[in-house]
Scaffold this motif. Sequence first.
Motif, PDB file in Angstrom:
ATOM      1  N   PHE A 106       0.785  -1.110  -0.056  1.00 12.16           N
ATOM      2  CA  PHE A 106       0.084   0.155   0.251  1.00 12.16           C
ATOM      3  C   PHE A 106       0.743   1.260  -0.010  1.00 12.16           C
ATOM      4  CE2 PHE A 106      -2.790  -3.072   1.371  1.00 12.16           C
ATOM      5  CZ  PHE A 106      -4.259  -2.741   1.107  1.00 12.16           C
ATOM      6  N   THR A 107       0.570   2.064  -0.693  1.00 14.39           N
ATOM      7  CA  THR A 107       0.924   3.602  -0.703  1.00 14.39           C
ATOM      8  C   THR A 107       0.110   4.672  -0.555  1.00 14.39           C
ATOM      9  OG1 THR A 107       0.688   3.835  -3.052  1.00 14.39           O
ATOM     10  CG2 THR A 107       2.849   2.782  -2.200  1.00 14.39           C
ATOM     11  N   GLN A 108       0.753   5.565  -0.168  1.00 14.82           N
ATOM     12  CA  GLN A 108      -0.369   6.845   0.484  1.00 14.82           C
ATOM     13  C   GLN A 108      -0.973   7.390  -0.669  1.00 14.82           C
ATOM     14  OE1 GLN A 108       0.945   9.726   3.285  1.00 14.82           O
ATOM     15  NE2 GLN A 108       1.899   7.930   4.761  1.00 14.82           N
ATOM     16  N   CYS A 109      -2.135   7.944  -0.649  1.00 17.52           N
ATOM     17  CA  CYS A 109      -2.833   8.663  -1.693  1.00 17.52           C
ATOM     18  C   CYS A 109      -3.926   9.461  -1.282  1.00 17.52           C
ATOM     19  CB  CYS A 109      -3.846   7.509  -2.377  1.00 17.52           C
ATOM     20  SG  CYS A 109      -4.984   6.752  -1.635  1.00 17.52           S
ATOM     21  N   GLU A 110      -4.433  10.444  -2.263  1.00 17.53           N
ATOM     22  CA  GLU A 110      -5.442  11.324  -1.780  1.00 17.53           C
ATOM     23  C   GLU A 110      -6.602  10.750  -1.347  1.00 17.53           C
ATOM     24  OE1 GLU A 110      -4.906  14.565  -2.108  1.00 17.53           O
ATOM     25  OE2 GLU A 110      -2.994  14.143  -2.550  1.00 17.53           O
ATOM     26  N   PRO A 111      -7.446  11.561  -0.564  1.00 21.08           N
ATOM     27  CA  PRO A 111      -8.628  10.783  -0.062  1.00 21.08           C
ATOM     28  C   PRO A 111      -9.724  10.277  -1.293  1.00 21.08           C
ATOM     29  CG  PRO A 111      -8.349  13.047   1.203  1.00 21.08           C
ATOM     30  CD  PRO A 111      -7.359  12.674  -0.220  1.00 21.08           C
ATOM     31  N   PHE A 112     -10.237   9.130  -1.156  1.00 18.90           N
ATOM     32  CA  PHE A 112     -11.162   8.598  -2.073  1.00 18.90           C
ATOM     33  C   PHE A 112     -12.551   8.303  -1.902  1.00 18.90           C
ATOM     34  CE2 PHE A 112      -9.441   5.336   0.950  1.00 18.90           C
ATOM     35  CZ  PHE A 112     -10.760   4.540   1.251  1.00 18.90           C
ATOM     36  N   GLY A 113     -13.342   8.130  -2.630  1.00 17.91           N
ATOM     37  CA  GLY A 113     -14.800   7.896  -2.315  1.00 17.91           C
ATOM     38  C   GLY A 113     -15.285   9.336  -1.558  1.00 17.91           C
ATOM     39  N   SER A 114     -16.179   9.045  -0.662  1.00 15.23           N
ATOM     40  CA  SER A 114     -16.779  10.158   0.154  1.00 15.23           C
ATOM     41  C   SER A 114     -15.855  10.892   1.136  1.00 15.23           C
ATOM     42  CB  SER A 114     -17.847   9.837   0.858  1.00 15.23           C
ATOM     43  OG  SER A 114     -17.895   8.838   1.723  1.00 15.23           O
ATOM     44  N   TYR A 115     -14.477  10.123   1.160  1.00 17.86           N
ATOM     45  CA  TYR A 115     -13.620  10.891   2.286  1.00 17.86           C
ATOM     46  C   TYR A 115     -13.111  12.240   1.869  1.00 17.86           C
ATOM     47  CZ  TYR A 115     -13.070   6.307   4.498  1.00 17.86           C
ATOM     48  OH  TYR A 115     -13.329   5.080   4.891  1.00 17.86           O
ATOM     49  N   VAL A 116     -12.614  13.099   2.709  1.00 23.20           N
ATOM     50  CA  VAL A 116     -12.119  14.337   2.414  1.00 23.20           C
ATOM     51  C   VAL A 116     -10.845  14.393   3.207  1.00 23.20           C
ATOM     52  CG1 VAL A 116     -14.224  15.456   1.878  1.00 23.20           C
ATOM     53  CG2 VAL A 116     -13.390  15.319   4.363  1.00 23.20           C
ATOM     54  N   PHE A 117     -10.194  15.532   2.844  1.00 25.24           N
ATOM     55  CA  PHE A 117      -9.019  15.763   3.751  1.00 25.24           C
ATOM     56  C   PHE A 117      -9.104  15.784   5.119  1.00 25.24           C
ATOM     57  CE2 PHE A 117      -5.824  18.169   5.826  1.00 25.24           C
ATOM     58  CZ  PHE A 117      -4.654  17.762   5.673  1.00 25.24           C
ATOM     59  N   ASP A 118      -8.395  15.115   6.013  1.00 26.63           N
ATOM     60  CA  ASP A 118      -8.432  15.216   7.580  1.00 26.63           C
ATOM     61  C   ASP A 118      -7.157  14.984   8.069  1.00 26.63           C
ATOM     62  OD1 ASP A 118      -8.860  14.428  10.178  1.00 26.63           O
ATOM     63  OD2 ASP A 118     -10.827  13.713   9.819  1.00 26.63           O
ATOM     64  N   PRO A 119      -6.584  15.952   8.600  1.00 22.64           N
ATOM     65  CA  PRO A 119      -5.471  15.705   9.474  1.00 22.64           C
ATOM     66  C   PRO A 119      -5.142  14.508  10.263  1.00 22.64           C
ATOM     67  CG  PRO A 119      -6.402  17.666  10.290  1.00 22.64           C
ATOM     68  CD  PRO A 119      -7.263  17.211   9.324  1.00 22.64           C
ATOM     69  N   TYR A 120      -6.323  13.962  10.732  1.00 20.34           N
ATOM     70  CA  TYR A 120      -6.211  12.670  11.406  1.00 20.34           C
ATOM     71  C   TYR A 120      -6.255  11.411  10.657  1.00 20.34           C
ATOM     72  CZ  TYR A 120      -6.639  15.648  15.595  1.00 20.34           C
ATOM     73  OH  TYR A 120      -6.394  16.804  16.762  1.00 20.34           O
ATOM     74  N   SER A 121      -6.272  11.618   9.298  1.00 19.53           N
ATOM     75  CA  SER A 121      -6.330  10.473   8.381  1.00 19.53           C
ATOM     76  C   SER A 121      -5.352  10.219   7.450  1.00 19.53           C
ATOM     77  CB  SER A 121      -7.672  10.523   7.771  1.00 19.53           C
ATOM     78  OG  SER A 121      -9.026  10.253   8.390  1.00 19.53           O
ATOM     79  N   VAL A 122      -4.897   9.105   6.909  1.00 20.31           N
ATOM     80  CA  VAL A 122      -4.007   8.750   6.025  1.00 20.31           C
ATOM     81  C   VAL A 122      -4.819   7.754   5.093  1.00 20.31           C
ATOM     82  CG1 VAL A 122      -1.957   7.501   5.525  1.00 20.31           C
ATOM     83  CG2 VAL A 122      -1.697   9.023   7.462  1.00 20.31           C
ATOM     84  N   PHE A 123      -4.587   8.115   3.810  1.00 25.52           N
ATOM     85  CA  PHE A 123      -5.234   7.390   3.044  1.00 25.52           C
ATOM     86  C   PHE A 123      -4.388   6.437   2.170  1.00 25.52           C
ATOM     87  CE2 PHE A 123      -7.931  10.992   3.750  1.00 25.52           C
ATOM     88  CZ  PHE A 123      -9.091  10.480   4.219  1.00 25.52           C
ATOM     89  N   MET A 124      -4.546   5.180   1.635  1.00 26.46           N
ATOM     90  CA  MET A 124      -3.710   4.412   1.173  1.00 26.46           C
ATOM     91  C   MET A 124      -4.294   3.657   0.196  1.00 26.46           C
ATOM     92  SD  MET A 124      -1.468   3.143   4.665  1.00 26.46           S
ATOM     93  CE  MET A 124       0.255   3.074   3.536  1.00 26.46           C
ATOM     94  N   THR A 125      -3.565   3.071  -0.776  1.00 29.36           N
ATOM     95  CA  THR A 125      -4.204   2.238  -1.931  1.00 29.36           C
ATOM     96  C   THR A 125      -3.120   1.287  -2.307  1.00 29.36           C
ATOM     97  OG1 THR A 125      -5.391   1.861  -3.938  1.00 29.36           O
ATOM     98  CG2 THR A 125      -3.553   3.753  -3.838  1.00 29.36           C
ATOM     99  N   THR A 126      -3.652   0.023  -3.091  1.00 31.75           N
ATOM    100  CA  THR A 126      -2.564  -0.757  -3.695  1.00 31.75           C
ATOM    101  C   THR A 126      -3.393  -1.358  -4.777  1.00 31.75           C
ATOM    102  OG1 THR A 126      -1.020  -2.534  -3.482  1.00 31.75           O
ATOM    103  CG2 THR A 126      -3.038  -2.923  -2.433  1.00 31.75           C
ATOM    104  N   ARG A 127      -2.583  -1.787  -6.087  1.00 31.37           N
ATOM    105  CA  ARG A 127      -3.233  -2.655  -7.134  1.00 31.37           C
ATOM    106  C   ARG A 127      -3.033  -4.113  -6.877  1.00 31.37           C
ATOM    107  NH1 ARG A 127      -6.324  -0.225 -10.363  1.00 31.37           N
ATOM    108  NH2 ARG A 127      -5.988  -1.663 -11.871  1.00 31.37           N
ATOM    109  N   LEU A 128      -3.950  -4.861  -7.246  1.00 31.33           N
ATOM    110  CA  LEU A 128      -3.598  -6.045  -6.960  1.00 31.33           C
ATOM    111  C   LEU A 128      -3.434  -6.929  -8.143  1.00 31.33           C
ATOM    112  CD1 LEU A 128      -7.149  -6.720  -4.684  1.00 31.33           C
ATOM    113  CD2 LEU A 128      -4.960  -6.177  -4.109  1.00 31.33           C
TER     114      LEU A 128
END
Length: 128
Positions: A106-128
């Motif tokens: 997994f690598t860090q990414c921008e917020p996805f779906g209905s998420y918005v930037f939040d200083p208490y959140s880290v967003f991550m994704t990976t290709r399968l």
Amino acid sequence: MRAISPEESCHALDLSGLEQPSVRVWSAWLAGELAGVGALAQLDADNGELKSMRVADAHRGTGVGRAMLEHLIAEARSCGMSALWLETGATAEFLPAQRLYESAGFTQCEPFGSYVFDPYSVFMTTRL
């Protein structure tokens, strides 16, 4: 999690969220004791989100988290998903979780779906 993050920054599913048809939940047990839980939400035909992954304090560092993560990734692949996404905490308490996810690709990414930037959140994704 709720003890260390503001309420508006807690995105874990409650029981009603875990009961949605698009969410599947697994538990890990050791010697009759609940060791961990993990959930996989189907976002669309190609994408899933890891939800509510948690290891009981007594079982941290024993491999339960890695085993659950590997299981969730395998389940996502078996469902035909091509990408996984997740949101986790950004404070020091969540660094072990972030490192676990990074070790699985997994690598860090921008917020996805209905998420918005939040200083208490880290967003991550990976290709399968």
